[in-house]
Each structure stands twice: as structure tokens, then as C-alpha cells.
Design an enzyme around this catalytic site. Structure first.
Site, PDB file in Angstrom:
ATOM      1  N   TYR A   1       0.859  -1.182   0.000  1.00  0.00           N
ATOM      2  CA  TYR A   1       0.000   0.000   0.000  1.00  0.00           C
ATOM      3  C   TYR A   1       0.894   1.230   0.000  1.00  0.00           C
ATOM      4  CZ  TYR A   1      -3.779   3.109   1.647  1.00  0.00           C
ATOM      5  OH  TYR A   1      -4.702   4.114   1.791  1.00  0.00           O
TER       6      TYR A   1
ATOM      7  N   TYR B   1     -11.885  -4.013   7.018  1.00  0.00           N
ATOM      8  CA  TYR B   1     -10.592  -3.709   7.635  1.00  0.00           C
ATOM      9  C   TYR B   1     -10.731  -2.611   8.679  1.00  0.00           C
ATOM     10  CZ  TYR B   1      -5.887  -1.974   8.321  1.00  0.00           C
ATOM     11  OH  TYR B   1      -4.723  -1.565   8.912  1.00  0.00           O
ATOM     12  N   HIS B   2     -11.325  -1.488   8.304  1.00  0.00           N
ATOM     13  CA  HIS B   2     -11.407  -0.348   9.210  1.00  0.00           C
ATOM     14  C   HIS B   2     -12.417  -0.569  10.327  1.00  0.00           C
ATOM     15  CE1 HIS B   2      -8.572   2.416   7.417  1.00  0.00           C
ATOM     16  NE2 HIS B   2      -9.008   2.054   6.229  1.00  0.00           N
TER      17      HIS B   2
ATOM     18  N   LYS C   1     -11.253  17.602  15.719  1.00  0.00           N
ATOM     19  CA  LYS C   1     -10.404  16.969  14.715  1.00  0.00           C
ATOM     20  C   LYS C   1     -10.267  17.932  13.528  1.00  0.00           C
ATOM     21  CE  LYS C   1     -10.038  12.750  13.608  1.00  0.00           C
ATOM     22  NZ  LYS C   1      -8.648  12.630  14.084  1.00  0.00           N
TER      23      LYS C   1
ATOM     24  N   ASP D   1      -8.309  14.395   8.451  1.00  0.00           N
ATOM     25  CA  ASP D   1      -8.052  13.096   9.071  1.00  0.00           C
ATOM     26  C   ASP D   1      -9.358  12.504   9.587  1.00  0.00           C
ATOM     27  OD1 ASP D   1      -7.073  10.900  10.510  1.00  0.00           O
ATOM     28  OD2 ASP D   1      -6.678  12.144  12.273  1.00  0.00           O
TER      29      ASP D   1
ATOM     30  N   HIS E   1      -9.574   9.331  10.870  1.00  0.00           N
ATOM     31  CA  HIS E   1      -9.358   8.303  11.888  1.00  0.00           C
ATOM     32  C   HIS E   1      -9.798   8.869  13.236  1.00  0.00           C
ATOM     33  CE1 HIS E   1      -6.501   6.452   8.916  1.00  0.00           C
ATOM     34  NE2 HIS E   1      -7.139   5.395   9.354  1.00  0.00           N
TER      35      HIS E   1
END
Length: 656
Positions: free
Chosen positions: A26, A180-181, A530, A534, A536
Site C-alpha cells: 500500500y 478492515y477499518h 479533529k 483526518d 481516523h
């Protein structure tokens, strides 16, 4: 050797070996030109497929010169603003011969349109293109945060890509259900199974009316998955076997797919990054290897493509050598061991069969209507995961046990990571402005009008998107048409204002919060923000979750805020401001925010910052006036809570 031994030799030989999975890394950073050099270098080292990482502005539909793009350009991936960038990205890489995975979601129709346009420029037969666009918006709302539009029109665009690819790019995987996340956001294996399969069902329900009944099974066969493999090796391997079993069952019983080849569970994997540690980072090599085994040892549940993080991703952006080391791990397993010479090693194992059955039962209980519910469950599950680490019920080597050790020689003078040159952003903006100046404005306007009309009328947006790509439209302009037609979405935070029942061991902190609140004359108010792009949000959510349970009044509005918006929110009486930035853009964003805080007379409000922040950057942030800097090694949330109380208490005492 005797004649008998000679006669027995052929039957004793192992069967013909399986082909190895696609070996990917990746990758993408800085500029399209730098990323192209990285890709060609990795292919020369034995990589067999490409996996493109795009930067946050590209993922969220902003051009590099947008206010929200400041500090984010080229940081976590490559910026692609227009056809020229995509052309440079794949220069001297024949796309007809390549298998390319593009980790892109909200802007997936657009990036695929640019890819197709470049392939046509190369003279490729578009029907032979192979690869994947992730194109999974559900996980964006739940865990990654790069969404643009509300769920229903986003689901429609997923369908547009799948329908277009089925007709025009039949070897392309148009949608990659990404669990995945979900695991990165704290999902249990049962939740990962359930939420991913619910997403896949929602997509198939959207696609079924779009094609003839006889064509639908083949369309099902193009849906792939992208999963996570954590450190609990047996559980993760059984999870993959459960995925295979449940997907086969869903396609056969719910959708009537009779051909087994269209019911195959086809998945790629990146193993767990959540468990990579900043402390003793060299240990991450072993973690990555063990996690890879969970998705390769069981033949009947083996990944079709594997990409591994590098040992130092908890510290920052990996260098080319670090990525090479992870790729060598795959090559040694695939080419030096005898793994691919044998059938499934776990068939008939009673322990495995029992675990698979238990996971399947726990997973099967649509996705679009349940986003708020799923987000709340993920935040709760992640809170419980952190609680177990804090209570030492879950051992993480080097973090909460065996913390003493030798300094890693792998972390040298460069900090063991690659740092993107800040000048990259201005250079990218200059190229973007030059592109705009040289294109045919009338052709761009016509292409945008047609794109907007297609979206309003409910037509498939892919043909208009490809035409727009060829006309010179930019990423931000494409996404703006989607925003105009469908509106912009603010996802759920998953953090309710109600105190949870996870309050064990918080009595002392709650008493301290009550005491300082009494001195302030009102409840201690903590603003969690935030800034930037981003998405996350795990860390911010868990800080807000714990602060709430400690008795603080919390302000947390989720992701994608400008420094100006955060400062405006701070005017509502915040006693402390906490910023979470994991994309590497902390220096410019915090600098902007601190200047705005002082300009608004809020210079006395303590600011704390958390993220993947090198030591030198932490010193720079403190020099700007930041009170505390936290990195992944600061995992004890109660300590952070007491720090916040102490910061506010010192201000309250000084005011007295």
C-alpha cells in the site's frame, strides 16, 4: 533407490502447487511523480500488483488548494487532482498488464474514470483492465470518515460503478466490502462479520434490479472483500473460514446463485495496524508475520491479495526499505516454504469447526438504516478493548508488560520514518493552477453541466465522469457537483452524552472533576476537535467517551473541521481544547489554531494535542504554546484525564 521406491515416487510427490496470492504494498506519497517512481521500484523488486494510497484531499473530494487541504497534501497518499496527475502516476506502467487496487471510496467513480481515461490514452483494451476500487461507503460512515454525500445517493453511486464495470470493464472488481477499518475502529470478529455482510447485502439489493436475472450471478462474483487480520491468530483464521461459509450461504439462499464459482469469497487483506506499537516498534515485525499466517495457512480461506504494513507505521510514514522488508516477508512464505503445495490444513479440525460455528452464530442476527447503531457499537467495543489493556487483562508486549528493553537500532537519526517535504504542497498547488490555466474552460463547463444533470436525473454517473476526466475537470470540481445535487453528510460520532456503565476505577477522577467544577462555578467543559481531513476518529472518540464518563461536559462534533470552526466552538466556554490529528499535518494545523485562539482572546485556554507525532515535532508544538502532547504510547486514558483536570485546575486556582 529400489524399484519399489521408484514406483512409489510419483504418488508420494506433493500435488501441483497453488499460485501465490497477489503481493502488494500500500503506497503513495508526496506527488504523482514520486509515487510513480516508488511503484516502478516496487514492481522491480517482485511486487505483483499495485495498491494505491491517495491523500486525504483526494479521498474527500477536495483539490489541493482547498482550505481543508492545508497540511494534508501528499501526507498519507498521493494527490490526484486531474487527468494529468493520474497520467503521471502510471507513467511507463502498462495498465492493461497490471492488477491495480485503488483504496478510494467517496470519489471512487471519479478516480476510476481518470484511470480508464489514462488506460485509453495508453491504447489499452479497457475490457481487459484488472483491479479493484474499494468503493465502500458504509465503512466510511462508521470508521474511516472520508465520506462526502448521504448514504442513499452514495449507495446509488456504488451501484453505478458496478453496473458500468459489468458491461464495460468486466474483469474489474467494482466494489470491495471493507471490514478492515471496522476492526481498526474496535469491532469484535462477530461485528466485523455482521457489519461487512450487511453492507454486501445492501449493495447486492441495489444491484439486482439493474441487470437481467441471468446476469446477476456473474455480477455477484465481482464483489470482493477487504479484511483485517489481528493478532489472535486462531480466531482470525476461523473468522475468514466463517466469512467463506456465510457468503456462500447468503448468495445461494438469499439470491439463488447456483454456480459455486460466483459464490466464492474473494478477498484481499492488510493485516492489523491498530495493534502496531510505538513502544519497542521492532516487535511489530513478529506481529505482522503472525497476522499474515491467519489469512494464508487455510487454503479454503486464503486471501487473493495481501498487503502488509511496515514495522514502523506506528511512528510515521514507512521508507522504501521498510516496505521492501514487509514484501520480503510475503515472498519468503510464498516461494521458500512448502505452504502452497498442500490442501487445507484445518479441514476436519473439531476446534476450528466449533470456533467457526460460534463466530457465524454471533454474526448473523440493512446496513443503510443501521449506521447510527453500528457506529455506537463500534465505539463501545473499542472502549472495552482499551479497558482490557489498561486493566492488564490483555497483554501487549512492550506496552503494558515487559516495557524495559534496549533502544531499537532501526530507529536512526531520521526517526525511522520518511517525512514528506512541506514544499510538496505548494508545488502541487502550482501544478494544479497551471492545469486549470491550460485547459478548455468551455469544455470543462459543458462536462460539469452534463455530470450535474446525470446526477440529478438518476442516470449512471460513470459515462459523464469519464467525459469530465478527459475534459480536464478536477477532483474538487467533480465532488462539488455531487455535493450540490445530493448534499453533504455529517456522520454519527458514536459518542452519546449518556454516561456508560464502564466507570470502574474512575471514582478519584470524578471527584477531581467535581472539585474543579465547583471552583469554576460550572461543569468542566472539554472540547475535542479533529481539524483537517483526518478521518481516523478512534482516538478522539475514546477520549470523549472517557471524559464523559469522568463527569466532564464534552463537546465533540466529529471529524473534518477547520481550525476556525474549532476556535468558534471554543468560544462557547471550553476550559480545555483537545486536538486529534493522525495524518501528519499537526504542525500547520496547530499553528493556525493557536494563532486564532490568541486573536480571539482565548490564549489562556489550555490546548492538548494527540497523534502520531515525532519527538522533534512535539517540541515544536510545545513551543507554540501547546500544553500537552500525546502519542500512541500514552495509552492510559485515566492519566490523560487527570492531566486535563490538572490543567484546568491550575487556571481555576489562578483565577481565584
Amino acid at each position: 533407490m529400489t524399484d519399489v521406491q521408484k514406483d512409489r515416487q510419483p504418488s508420494d510427490a506433493p500435488p501441483q502447487a497453488d499460485r501465490p496470492w497477489l503481493i502488494r504494498t500500500y503506497a503513495g506519497h508526496s506527488t504523482a511523480k514520486a509515487s510513480n517512481a516508488l511503484y516502478r521500484n516496487n514492481l522491480a523488486k517482485g511486487q505483483t500488483g499495485l495498491s494505491v494510497a491517495f491523500d486525504l484531499p483526494t479521498q474527500t473530494g477536495y483539490d489541493s488548494d482547498h482550505v481543508l487541504s492545508r497540511g494534508e497534501v501528499g501526507k498519507v497518499g498521493v494527490p490526484v487532482c486531474h487527468l494529468g496527475d493520474m497520467r503521471t502516476l502510471f507513467d511507463q506502467i502498462p495498465l492493461e498488464q497490471m492488477n491495480t487496487s485503488m483504496t478510494i471510496n467517496a470519489t471512487a467513480p471519479w478516480l476510476l474514470s481518470l484511470y480508464i481515461a489514462v488506460a485509453e490514452e495508453q491504447g489499452a483494451d479497457v475490457s481487459k483492465l484488472q483491479g479493484t476500487v474499494q468503493n465502500d461507503l458504509i465503512k466510511e460512515y462508521l470508521s474511516r470518515g472520508t465520506y462526502i454525500c448521504p448514504p442513499k445517493p452514495s449507495l446509488k453511486m456504488i451501484g453505478d460503478v458496478a453496473e458500468y464495470c459489468y458491461t464495460n470493464v468486466p474483469k474489474w472488481n467494482p466494489m470491495n466490502v471493507c471490514s478492515y477499518h471496522l476492526q481498526e475502529a474496535g469491532a469484535t470478529p462477530e461485528q466485523e462479520l455482521a457489519f461487512a455482510l450487511a453492507t454486501a447485502i445492501a449493495v447486492l439489493d441495489e444491484l439486482k434490479p439493474r441487470v437481467a436475472p441471468e446476469d446477476f450471478p456473474a455480477l455477484c462474483g465481482r464483489i470482493s472483500f477487504f479484511v483485517n487480520a489481528g493478532i489472535r491468530f486462531v480466531t482470525e483464521m476461523c473468522k475468514m473460514r466463517a466469512f467463506v461459509m456465510l457468503w456462500d450461504e447468503i448468495l445461494e439462499t438469499r439470491y439463488g446463485v447456483q454456480d459455486p464459482k460466483f459464490r466464492r469469497f474473494r478477498y484481499g487483506v492488510q493485516v492489523n495496524s491498530l495493534g502496531l506499537t510505538e513502544q519497542q516498534p521492532e516487535n511489530n515485525v513478529y506481529r505482522i508475520l503472525i497476522e499474515m499466517l491467519a489469512v494464508t495457512l487455510s487454503k479454503n480461506a486464503r486471501a487473493r491479495a495481501v498487503q502488509l504494513p511496515a514495522w514502523n507505521e506506528a511512528l510515521g510514514l514507512p521508507r522504501p526499505w521498510d516496505q521492501q522488508w514487509s514484501m520480503r516477508m510475503q515472498q519468503i512464505l510464498a516461494y521458500e516454504t512448502d505452504l502452497l503445495e498442500y490442501g487445507d490444513l484445518f479441514d476436519g479440525n473439531p476446534a476450528v469447526e466449533a470456533k467457526v460455528a460460534a463466530l457465524a452464530d454471533g454474526a448473523m442476527g440493512g446496513a443503510i438504516e443501521a449506521i447510527d447503531y453500528m457506529k455506537g457499537r463500534l465505539v463501545d467495543a473499542n472502549a472495552e478493548r482499551l479497558n482490557r489493556i489498561e486493566r492488564n487483562e490483555t497483554i501487549v508486549v512492550g506496552v503494558n508488560k515487559w516495557t524495559e528493553g534496549e533502544a531499537s537500532p532501526l530507529v536512526g537519526e531520521d526517526g525511522g520514518i520518511m517525512v514528506v517535504d512541506p514544499a510538496v504542497e505548494q508545488e502541487q498547488i502550482a501544478r494544479l493552477n497551471a492545469w486549470r490555466a491550460e485547459r478548455d474552460d468551455a469544455a470543462v463547463a459543458a462536462a460539469l453541466a452534463e455530470l450535474r444533470a446525470a446526477a440529478k436525473e438518476g442516470r449512471n454517473v460513470m459515462p459523464a465522469s469519464i467525459a469530465a476526466a478527459k475534459a480536464g475537470v478536477t477532483t474538487g470540481e467533480w465532488a462539488q457537483q455531487m455535493r450540490v445535487v445530493h448534499g453533504e453528510y455529517r456522520g454519527p460520532t458514536g459518542v452519546s452524552r449518556s454516561v456508560s456503565n464502564k466507570t470502574e476505577g474512575l471514582d478519584d477522577i470524578r471527584d477531581a472533576v467535581d472539585a474543579v467544577s465547583d471552583r469554576l462555578g460550572r461543569r468542566l467543559r472539554f472540547l475535542v476537535g479533529k481539524p483537517g481531513l483526518d478521518g481516523h476518529s478512534n482516538g478522539a472518540e475514546q477520549i470523549a467517551f472517557r471524559a464523559r464518563d469522568c463527569g466532564m461536559e464534552i463537546d465533540y462534533e466529529g471529524i473534518r473541521l477547520t481550525p476556525e470552526q474549532i476556535v468558534e466552538a471554543a468560544k462557547n466556554g471550553a476550559h480545555v481544547v483537545g486536538l486529534s490529528i493522525l495524518s501528519g499535518s499537526h504542525i500547520p494545523l496547530v499553528e493556525d489554531l493557536m494563532e486564532r485562539m490568541r486573536a480571539e482572546g482565548l490564549g489562556n485556554v489550555p490546548v492538548v494535542v494527540g497523534g502520531i507525532i515525532p519527538d522533534e515535532d512535539a517540541r515544536r508544538l510545545r513551543a507554540m504554546g501547546v500544553a500537552k502532547v500525546y502519542t500512541p504510547k500514552d495509552f492510559v486514558l485515566n492519566t490523560i484525564m487527570m492531566d486535563i483536570v490538572a490543567l484546568v485546575d491550575s487556571k481555576a486556582v489562578a483565577a481565584e
